[in-house]
Design an enzyme around this catalytic site. Sequence first.
Site: not given
Length: 487
Positions: A157, A256, A290, A468
């Site tokens: 994505n 993640e 997400c 991150e």
Amino acid sequence: MTLLVTKNPARTILIDGEWRESLSHSTFPVTDPATGAVIGRASDGGAEDTAAAIAAAAAAFDSWAGTTAHQRSAVLAEAERIMRIRQKELAALMTSEQGKPIKAAMNEVGYAADFLAWFAEEAKRIGGVAVPSARADQRFITMRQPVGVVAAITPWNYPISMLTRKLAPALAAGCTSVLKPAALTPLCAVATMEVLLEAGVPAGVLNMVTSSRAAAVGDTMVESPQVRKLTFTGSTAIGKQLAAKAAGSLKRVSMELGGHAPFIVFADADPVRAAKGAALVKFLNAGQACISPNRIYVHRSHYEKFVDTLTERVRALKVGAGESPGVSVGPLINERAVTKMESQVLDALEKGARLTVGGKRMEVDGLDGKTFFAPTVLADVTPEMLISYEETFGPVAAVMPFDDEDEVIAKANDTDYGLAAYVYTNDLSTAIRVTEKLRFGMVGVNDINPTSASAPFGGVKASGLGREGGYEGIDEYLDTKLIGIAV
Ligand code: ADP
């Protein structure tokens, strides 16, 4: 931009500085999601290619770890420079391979370059501390060292920024890596690697195995004792499997994973501003993010105004191929994603939701990727509906009313996920009180984009482990070593 390595026969596997075919000589096609047309091929790597890539990363480790932080910083800064020069070409490639509109692709390449810039700076700040000892004849100091070989698995994505978000801190820390990009977007990964190689990353420091056989590559990575760190972005189901397997050799892991973001509009907020924000953030990347809002809770006093404004805004969104001017919602990644939208919408309608716009597949300009789904608003959504608990990952906004703060906090937290949440309020106390109670890793307060290379991104609960970007991002790639010195 060249992408020479994707010509026939495809050589998209990068091992020890060399672009190679897979050992099996097999390839797989890469398609444009808008049209279904094949736009290239990638080498189909397997377990043996992955083992060779890990061996190359392990062999290059000592020398890369032995460079100075300033040398690594210079390479990352050069990569940033090259990526920004190629921003348009990379964005065009991303639009044709992944589907997002060109403007969103330009933004993503900019975001990807931001990680190179951020970690070019952070490389120089890897320091240690001097710690007082209880013993008069002892001194303590700490140093931070690279964890070793990193395995990185990335999704489709955000096919460039998710790579630099992992590879830049790994490089900055002094780690060597093996990347497995998503099978749907290997060309963006090739183009990213070309930038990094051209910037001067030495042979073996970055390796990549493109593959349509994710499990073969992933299992080799997690089972290898040489790999000391696994960083994964993708679904919660696969993340859990990989983390469990990585435990076999006690690797460091960052995960993640999925999200199910609540978006809460309180009575003191401006419902029109909130609805405009929701229309923007929900339909970014056609909802394939997400951190996309999955449950929109609006105070009953603003409910109809919010639904009307959102509906009007969503009706105005132009859907089409990402290359077409003015398009803000592109295709979904494949037909399966469209089928999932249909089933979530149908389930909601059967259980009493109110459809105010969209709700079905779209034909766009004769494009036959079968991947367009009309931007949709469902009002009066209830907790029994699939969309209330299953991640949507598409252009469907689910809206429901609430009456009181405790009730909406309980509902917002009633999910296994814990990635992003959004709160609209003009009351500072409400903002702080509610933010403290939301069990999510990131909260946007009157803000639809709580992300930046300089800010920590990540979730709690089933949304993952680790952060991150930000100051924390590089810690994931470093071990602390303590030195006790008798004096
Ligand atoms: P998504 O639904 O976003 O595609 P996935 O978790 O399926 O999420 O995929 C994210 C990344 O994980 C991709 O690179 C994919 O190829 C990879 N992947 C999927 N299944 C496995 C597996 N069993 N082992 C290792 N990697 C996997």
